[in-house]
Scaffold this motif. Structure first.
Motif, short mmCIF file in Angstrom:
data_model
loop_
_atom_site.label_atom_id
_atom_site.label_comp_id
_atom_site.label_asym_id
_atom_site.label_seq_id
_atom_site.Cartn_x
_atom_site.Cartn_y
_atom_site.Cartn_z
N GLU A 1 41.34 99.54 41.05
CA GLU A 1 41.15 98.40 41.95
C GLU A 1 42.08 97.25 41.55
OE1 GLU A 1 37.62 95.23 43.09
OE2 GLU A 1 37.07 97.20 42.31
N THR A 2 42.63 96.58 42.55
CA THR A 2 43.48 95.42 42.30
C THR A 2 42.88 94.20 42.97
OG1 THR A 2 44.87 95.88 44.23
CG2 THR A 2 45.63 96.76 42.13
N ASP A 3 43.21 93.04 42.45
CA ASP A 3 42.73 91.78 42.98
C ASP A 3 43.91 90.81 42.93
OD1 ASP A 3 41.22 89.62 43.82
OD2 ASP A 3 40.11 89.42 41.94
N VAL A 4 44.54 90.56 44.08
CA VAL A 4 45.66 89.63 44.13
C VAL A 4 45.10 88.22 44.02
CG1 VAL A 4 47.58 88.75 45.52
CG2 VAL A 4 47.04 91.20 45.53
N VAL A 5 45.49 87.51 42.97
CA VAL A 5 44.96 86.17 42.73
C VAL A 5 45.97 85.07 43.04
CG1 VAL A 5 43.24 86.94 41.06
CG2 VAL A 5 45.51 86.29 40.27
#
Length: 96
Positions: free
Chosen positions: A42-46
Motif C-alpha cells: 500500500e502507498t500513501d502519497v503525502v
C-alpha cells in the motif's frame, strides 16, 4: 555504500507474463546481494501530484552490485516480460 533500485510499475499488458517475471526475478537478486524492502504494498502519497502504481524497492550492498544485477544475463533474460507488460520508471540510487 548501500544502493537501491526503485521502480514505479503500472500493469499494462498480460498479467500471466508479469507473474512469470515476478516468479523468476527473486532468484536473480541473490547472486548480487539484492533483497526486496518493498514490493507492491500500500502507498500513501503525502505530497505532490503522483499516482503511483506498484512501488518496488530493492536494496543492494553497493552501487556496483545494483548495476551488475541490472546488467546481468540472468536479469536481462527475463526483463522483456516486465518491459512489454508494464509502464515503469526505474532508477538506481546510492544510499548514505
Amino acid at each position: 555504500m548501500t544502493a537501491y533500485v526503485i521502480a514505479d510499475v503500472q500493469l499494462t499488458g498480460n498479467p500471466d507474463e508479469l507473474a512469470e517475471y515476478r516468479s523468476q526475478v527473486v532468484a536473480t537478486l541473490a547472486p548480487h546481494g539484492g533483497r526486496y524492502l518493498a514490493r507492491g504494498g500500500e502507498t500513501d502519497v503525502v505530497e505532490g501530484d503522483w499516482a503511483p502504481g506498484q512501488i518496488v524497492l530493492v536494496e543492494f550492498p553497493d552501487l556496483a552490485s545494483a548495476r551488475a544485477w541490472n546488467d546481468s544475463a540472468e536479469y536481462r533474460a527475463i526483463a522483456p516480460l516486465r518491459i512489454r507488460n508494464t509502464d515503469s520508471r526505474r532508477l538506481i540510487v546510492e544510499g548514505l
